[in-house]
Enzyme design. Structure first.
Site, PDB file in Angstrom:
ATOM      1  N   ARG A  76     -11.744 -28.889  83.641  1.00 16.84           N
ATOM      2  CA  ARG A  76     -11.939 -28.671  82.603  1.00 16.84           C
ATOM      3  C   ARG A  76     -12.225 -27.406  82.298  1.00 16.84           C
ATOM      4  O   ARG A  76     -14.122 -26.873  82.159  1.00 16.84           O
ATOM      5  CB  ARG A  76     -12.421 -29.155  81.726  1.00 16.84           C
ATOM      6  CG  ARG A  76     -12.542 -28.869  79.813  1.00 16.84           C
ATOM      7  CD  ARG A  76     -11.230 -28.750  79.372  1.00 16.84           C
ATOM      8  NE  ARG A  76     -10.867 -29.940  78.371  1.00 16.84           N
ATOM      9  CZ  ARG A  76      -9.074 -29.601  78.572  1.00 16.84           C
ATOM     10  NH1 ARG A  76      -8.858 -28.243  78.354  1.00 16.84           N
ATOM     11  NH2 ARG A  76      -8.397 -30.688  78.235  1.00 16.84           N
ATOM     12  N   ARG A 102      -1.227 -27.560  88.363  1.00 18.74           N
ATOM     13  CA  ARG A 102      -3.364 -27.227  87.713  1.00 18.74           C
ATOM     14  C   ARG A 102      -3.584 -28.243  88.478  1.00 18.74           C
ATOM     15  O   ARG A 102      -4.862 -28.630  88.867  1.00 18.74           O
ATOM     16  CB  ARG A 102      -3.529 -27.472  86.792  1.00 18.74           C
ATOM     17  CG  ARG A 102      -3.006 -28.259  85.715  1.00 18.74           C
ATOM     18  CD  ARG A 102      -3.814 -28.324  83.845  1.00 18.74           C
ATOM     19  NE  ARG A 102      -2.941 -28.998  83.513  1.00 18.74           N
ATOM     20  CZ  ARG A 102      -3.549 -29.589  82.011  1.00 18.74           C
ATOM     21  NH1 ARG A 102      -4.217 -28.719  81.598  1.00 18.74           N
ATOM     22  NH2 ARG A 102      -3.440 -30.311  81.183  1.00 18.74           N
ATOM     23  N   HIS A 162      -4.617 -19.967  82.550  1.00 25.56           N
ATOM     24  CA  HIS A 162      -5.214 -19.963  81.440  1.00 25.56           C
ATOM     25  C   HIS A 162      -7.245 -20.052  81.744  1.00 25.56           C
ATOM     26  O   HIS A 162      -7.128 -21.288  81.622  1.00 25.56           O
ATOM     27  CB  HIS A 162      -5.067 -21.764  81.494  1.00 25.56           C
ATOM     28  CG  HIS A 162      -5.097 -22.546  80.339  1.00 25.56           C
ATOM     29  ND1 HIS A 162      -6.375 -22.559  79.859  1.00 25.56           N
ATOM     30  CD2 HIS A 162      -4.144 -22.809  79.319  1.00 25.56           C
ATOM     31  CE1 HIS A 162      -6.244 -23.038  78.026  1.00 25.56           C
ATOM     32  NE2 HIS A 162      -4.885 -23.829  78.440  1.00 25.56           N
ATOM     33  N   ASP A 207      -5.525 -21.239  67.924  1.00 27.26           N
ATOM     34  CA  ASP A 207      -4.119 -21.491  69.050  1.00 27.26           C
ATOM     35  C   ASP A 207      -2.748 -20.483  68.779  1.00 27.26           C
ATOM     36  O   ASP A 207      -2.453 -21.666  68.129  1.00 27.26           O
ATOM     37  CB  ASP A 207      -4.072 -22.937  69.287  1.00 27.26           C
ATOM     38  CG  ASP A 207      -3.319 -23.844  70.262  1.00 27.26           C
ATOM     39  OD1 ASP A 207      -3.138 -24.911  70.692  1.00 27.26           O
ATOM     40  OD2 ASP A 207      -3.335 -22.445  71.246  1.00 27.26           O
ATOM     41  N   GLU A 266      -5.394 -16.366  78.001  1.00 25.57           N
ATOM     42  CA  GLU A 266      -4.061 -16.050  78.667  1.00 25.57           C
ATOM     43  C   GLU A 266      -2.844 -15.321  79.068  1.00 25.57           C
ATOM     44  O   GLU A 266      -2.403 -15.064  78.417  1.00 25.57           O
ATOM     45  CB  GLU A 266      -3.661 -17.787  78.401  1.00 25.57           C
ATOM     46  CG  GLU A 266      -4.879 -19.171  78.326  1.00 25.57           C
ATOM     47  CD  GLU A 266      -4.594 -20.219  76.998  1.00 25.57           C
ATOM     48  OE1 GLU A 266      -5.371 -20.588  76.515  1.00 25.57           O
ATOM     49  OE2 GLU A 266      -3.055 -20.872  77.404  1.00 25.57           O
TER      50      GLU A 266
HETATM   51  O1  TA6 Z   1      -3.129 -22.861  75.741  1.00 27.63           O
HETATM   52  C1  TA6 Z   1      -4.133 -23.557  74.685  1.00 27.63           C
HETATM   53  C2  TA6 Z   1      -3.425 -24.758  74.971  1.00 27.63           C
HETATM   54  O2  TA6 Z   1      -1.957 -24.587  74.676  1.00 27.63           O
HETATM   55  C3  TA6 Z   1      -4.279 -25.959  73.729  1.00 27.63           C
HETATM   56  O3  TA6 Z   1      -3.011 -25.919  72.497  1.00 27.63           O
HETATM   57  C4  TA6 Z   1      -4.607 -26.512  74.362  1.00 27.63           C
HETATM   58  O4  TA6 Z   1      -3.965 -27.574  74.475  1.00 27.63           O
HETATM   59  C5  TA6 Z   1      -4.838 -25.879  75.583  1.00 27.63           C
HETATM   60  O5  TA6 Z   1      -3.867 -25.130  76.264  1.00 27.63           O
HETATM   61  C6  TA6 Z   1      -5.643 -27.268  76.254  1.00 27.63           C
HETATM   62  O6  TA6 Z   1      -5.004 -27.879  77.087  1.00 27.63           O
HETATM   63  P1  TA6 Z   1      -5.131 -29.126  78.056  1.00 27.63           P
HETATM   64  O7  TA6 Z   1      -3.393 -29.556  78.069  1.00 27.63           O
HETATM   65  O8  TA6 Z   1      -5.462 -28.558  79.120  1.00 27.63           O
HETATM   66  O9  TA6 Z   1      -6.088 -30.082  77.085  1.00 27.63           O
END
Ligand code: TA6
Length: 297
Positions: A76, A102, A162, A207, A266
């Site tokens: 995370r 990932r 990301h 977002d 990102e």
């Molecule tokens: O990049 C933004 C996003 O697509 C958000 O919608 C949120 O879901 C974030 O990625 C994190 O995603 P994850 O699957 O790591 O919780």
């Protein structure tokens, strides 16, 4: 760490005095850089950059204190690699969010000390694509993702680096470079909107998928008195994300109080800008991150 892994197997990649392979959080193997100009970590799990800090600076990359390091979950924070799709899989929502890259162990291919920093090369294969990923940690952070279609038919994919950037207070941060750019607003049913002539600021869950843009973004962390530039090539979309209060509380691997401490910028090829490669074709994306002092605001 998986049973058959031992840190010693990577000792050949060490560069005395600047780079080693060590047991990181949860015993997970990571490449550790500690040079005259910076320090940083890249986990073999997901080839995830999890730390980069130029000498004399605060850490630039954010990772949650609640991140899970079990070799299964995505880290995370840091720079997770989203591939071969972004977000939920459109045809099968039961598949992992953001694809497979990932959450798999990448092969550590090589390490080199160069005049721009320590370069670390990874590789993996996913669903008929070969991925080569090189991270160079120096006064800047430079990441290069090269995707090659290894099948004899054309294939389409989405990708994202990301990146989670540390800020002292997202409520006082802004992102410029995407002015007058069209975006899909994921907190408003993917409605298509235009950024207009003002920088992005954060007052709620944010977002957004900015499409058809090759722009350099500038993150101004007014509270932290710092400016971070995010320059890219080979990428036609940029996503900007902060979960804000409720979404942060819903994420089990993010502290409820951590949402003010980061924002994601990102480097993507997603949605309108997904990539189709002919057999044997390749696409390279690069991102270069630099830091400078910024006046508080
Ligand atoms: O990049 C933004 C996003 O697509 C958000 O919608 C949120 O879901 C974030 O990625 C994190 O995603 P994850 O699957 O790591 O919780």
């Amino acid at each position: 760490m998986q049973e058959n892994q031992s840190i010693e197997q990577w000792s050949a990649f060490a560069i005395p005095g600047v780079l080693s392979v060590e047991a990181g959080e949860g015993g997970q193997p990571r490449v550790a850089v500690k040079s005259d100009v910076c320090e940083g970590h890249v986990y073999l799990h997901g080839a995830t950059v999890a730390h980069w800090q130029p000498r004399g600076e605060k850490p630039v990359i954010f990772v949650s204190r609640s991140s899970i390091y079990d070799g299964v979950h995505a880290i995370r924070g840091g720079v997770p690699i989203c591939f071969p799709w972004f977000g939920p899989n459109e045809s099968d929502p039961s598949l992992p969010s953001h694809g497979y890259a990932r959450t798999k162990a990448w092969e550590l291919v090589g390490t080199r000390d160069t005049d721009t920093g320590c370069s670390i090369a990874f590789a993996t294969d996913i669903e008929g694509f070969h991925l080569d990923y090189t991270v160079t940690m120096g006064q800047k952070l430079h990441m290069v993702l090269n995707v090659t279609n290894t099948r004899d038919v054309e294939q389409t994919y989405e990708s994202a680096l990301h990146t989670y950037f540390h800020v002292d207070d997202v409520k006082r941060a802004s992102v410029s470079g995407l002015e007058n750019t069209e975006y899909l607003d994921k907190v408003d049913g993917d409605a298509r909107k235009n950024q207009g002539n003002k920088p992005i600021t954060f007052t709620q869950e944010t977002d957004r998928v900015y499409v058809d843009t090759q722009a350099t973004c500038v993150l101004t962390d007014a509270a932290g008195k710092r400016v971070v530039t995010v320059a890219k090539t080979g990428s036609d979309a940029t996503v900007v994300w902060n979960p804000w209060i409720d979404k942060a509380a819903a994420l089990g691997d993010l502290g409820d109080d951590e949402w003010p401490a980061f924002c994601c910028i990102e480097t993507c090829n997603v949605k309108d800008n997904r990539v189709t490669l002919m057999p044997g074709g390749s696409r390279e994306v690069t991102v270069t991150i630099g830091v400078s002092e910024g006046a508080g605001g």
